[in-house]
Design an enzyme around this catalytic site. Structure first.
Site, PDB file in Angstrom:
ATOM      1  N   LYS A 109       0.598  -1.247  -0.079  1.00 43.17           N
ATOM      2  CA  LYS A 109       0.128  -0.094  -0.291  1.00 43.17           C
ATOM      3  C   LYS A 109       1.044   1.225  -0.311  1.00 43.17           C
ATOM      4  O   LYS A 109       0.409   2.213  -0.235  1.00 43.17           O
ATOM      5  CB  LYS A 109      -0.456   0.004   1.058  1.00 43.17           C
ATOM      6  CG  LYS A 109      -2.175  -1.117   1.765  1.00 43.17           C
ATOM      7  CD  LYS A 109      -3.139  -0.861   0.399  1.00 43.17           C
ATOM      8  CE  LYS A 109      -4.476  -2.169   0.885  1.00 43.17           C
ATOM      9  NZ  LYS A 109      -3.748  -3.774   1.020  1.00 43.17           N
TER      10      LYS A 109
HETATM   11  C1  LIG Z   1      -4.278  -4.389   0.351  1.00 44.27           C
HETATM   12  C2  LIG Z   1      -3.218  -6.266   0.157  1.00 44.27           C
HETATM   13  C3  LIG Z   1      -3.705  -6.858  -1.188  1.00 44.27           C
HETATM   14  C4  LIG Z   1      -4.493  -7.134  -1.740  1.00 44.27           C
HETATM   15  O1  LIG Z   1      -4.286  -6.110  -3.082  1.00 44.27           O
HETATM   16  P1  LIG Z   1      -5.820  -6.173  -3.526  1.00 44.27           P
HETATM   17  O2  LIG Z   1      -5.281  -4.497  -4.216  1.00 44.27           O
HETATM   18  O3  LIG Z   1      -7.113  -5.228  -2.580  1.00 44.27           O
HETATM   19  O4  LIG Z   1      -5.866  -6.750  -4.633  1.00 44.27           O
HETATM   20  C5  LIG Z   1      -3.065  -7.935  -0.602  1.00 44.27           C
HETATM   21  N1  LIG Z   1      -1.587  -8.195   0.734  1.00 44.27           N
HETATM   22  C6  LIG Z   1      -1.377  -7.614   1.012  1.00 44.27           C
HETATM   23  C7  LIG Z   1      -0.484  -7.283   2.027  1.00 44.27           C
HETATM   24  C8  LIG Z   1      -2.446  -6.510   0.777  1.00 44.27           C
HETATM   25  O5  LIG Z   1      -1.904  -5.155   2.077  1.00 44.27           O
END
Ligand SMILES: *Cc1c(COP(=O)(O)O)cnc(C)c1O
Length: 460
Positions: A109
């Site tokens: 993120k």
């Molecule tokens: C948010 C997240 C995901 C999923 O990503 P999306 O964009 O919601 O598909 C996968 N792994 C981790 C560690 C995350 O924080």
């Protein structure tokens, strides 16, 4: 050329990038998508921030100076601890991991939010405006958003989390920031209660406008945009900018894998995308059957993928429905009211041309984490393990696969310990996380009390 943005539901006004950035969701409930896909240039700049500018600038051109954009990209990615920002790790001859977790909060993120925080500040300065960002988190997003907004002159942020229901690492990442404009709030309730409070605050017009309420959730186009870059980067590091690569992506809200799809629309050669789910497998079932069918959310070892309705899927649906906004709105409303919706045979066929997918349950996730440690001496987090499992199960001989590694193993120490017996170490900048002083407020699950709180912490 300036890209303009339209809503997936077709009823909201077209906007340019800065308005899309600040609005998040469109007024008709849809998500913003660009009205055309810029074409990737052949340039292969040496550094990640340069490539980021090269790939993203066409989406903002005409609304931000290129030199300003480049400066923001430089700053955003200087917060990452690896010189490659997103480095590749080789598992075997044709299988590579793309590590996306070297940012401040150790999950992918950060790649989007470190840039989005700066874009917000830039635009608010230009408008002489301010915002109050409110959000609810069950884990990774809250700390990444707080880390992105801390120290901003023009944005305040309040993040609510369910008291006692996040992991200690996740809570401490939110509660140990000392900046005056960031506020962690433990709500006496569940994650859903926190989310309902956010929705209710947005629905309260007077409160919303008095606070200039805003959000940085995963439906914001700018977050998708920032994630396009690392697909191109991975191909470039492998010398495969003109050869097909397969990407395997651990998926929750579909934002990450949708960004890969955009890279491919922009001209990156991609064989296929493997959509990796945990037991919450609505997406892999959609790919198999052509039907969206809701079921209950099951808690798993990979909580950031414990999602039933993947919000960013709407951005792909509008393409499968040939740009028809009202038809997209109708399909989603059928799904919301009945828990089921179907693609036509032709739409399903087109989906399958580009995407395949599978699921990995918790038991297998732990086995994969253990196998990867035995074979490669590498610790991986449970989200990454799900994707590795799907990639290994589905790979064809000779196929080059890049699997996206979305979190640092130390974010999920319990699962790592169970799988390998090893206590994963937090990296240097967080090594003293458990010694830091926590600061947060505790509130009841009560809209009036929470709104009074937000009013009281707002700096303007
Ligand atoms: C948010 C997240 C995901 C999923 O990503 P999306 O964009 O919601 O598909 C996968 N792994 C981790 C560690 C995350 O924080």
């Amino acid at each position: 050329m300036t890209v303009s943005y339209r809503s997936t539901r077709g009823a909201a006004q077209r906007l340019d990038f800065p308005d899309v950035l600040l609005a998040g969701l469109a007024t008709d409930g849809g998500l913003y998508v660009p009205d055309s896909w810029p074409v990737l240039t052949d340039r292969e700049p040496e550094t990640y921030p340069e490539l980021a500018t090269e790939v993203m600038y066409p989406f903002v051109e005409g609304t931000i100076d290129r030199s300003d954009f480049e400066a923001m990209a430089n700053e955003a990615y200087s917060t990452f601890s690896d010189p490659d920002v997103c480095p590749l790790v080789q598992l075997d001859e044709t299988h590579h991991l793309l590590e996306l977790f070297h940012g401040p909060t150790l999950a992918f993120k950060d790649i989007a939010l470190q840039l989005v925080g700066r874009l917000f500040d830039h635009e608010l300065r230009r408008r002489d405006g301010r915002v109050m960002i409110v959000g609810a988190t069950s884990g990774d997003t809250g700390s990444a958003a707080m880390e992105a907004v801390r120290g901003s002159e023009r944005a305040d942020i309040v993040v609510m989390f369910p008291a006692g229901r996040t992991s200690e690492v996740q809570r401490r990442q939110m509660t140990t920031l000392s900046d005056a404009n960031v506020h962690a709030v433990a709500v006496d309730g569940t994650f859903d209660d926190c989310q309902d409070l956010v929705k209710a605050m947005f629905a309260d017009e007077a409160f919303r406008s008095r606070n200039q309420l805003s959000a940085v959730n995963s439906i914001n186009w700018a977050r998708v945009m920032a994630q396009i870059v690392y697909y191109v980067w991975a191909a470039q590091l492998l010398g495969r900018r003109s050869t097909n690569t397969t990407f395997c992506v651990p998926t929750g809200n579909f934002g990450n894998v949708f960004a890969g799809h955009v890279a491919s629309r922009m001209g990156l050669p991609v064989s296929r995308f493997l959509v990796a789910s945990n037991s919450n497998d609505i997406l892999s079932r959609l790919i198999e059957t052509g039907e969206l069918r809701a079921s209950e959310v099951l808690p798993t070892l990979s909580p950031s993928m414990d999602i039933q309705i993947s919000s960013n899927l709407e951005r792909l649906l509008i393409e499968l429905l040939d740009g028809n906004g009202p038809a997209t709105a109708e399909l989603l409303s059928t799904f919301r009211s009945t828990g089921r919706a179907s693609l036509t045979a032709e739409q399903h066929r087109r989906l399958r041309l580009e995407f395949d997918g599978d699921r990995i349950d918790d038991h297998r996730t732990i086995e994969i984490m253990s196998e990867i440690h035995d074979r490669h001496g590498l610790l991986v987090d449970p989200h990454t393990a799900v994707a590795i499992g799907v990639a290994e199960r589905m790979r064809e001989s000779g196929e080059t696969i890049v699997t996206l590694s979305t979190a640092h193993p130390a974010k999920f120490p319990d699962a790592v310990r169970e799988a390998t017996g090893i206590e994963p170490q937090l990296p240097g900048h967080l090594a003293d996380l458990f010694d830091r002083v926590e600061r947060f407020d505790s509130l009841p699950n009560d809209l009036g009390v929470v709104e009074d709180y937000v009013d009281s912490v707002r700096r303007h």
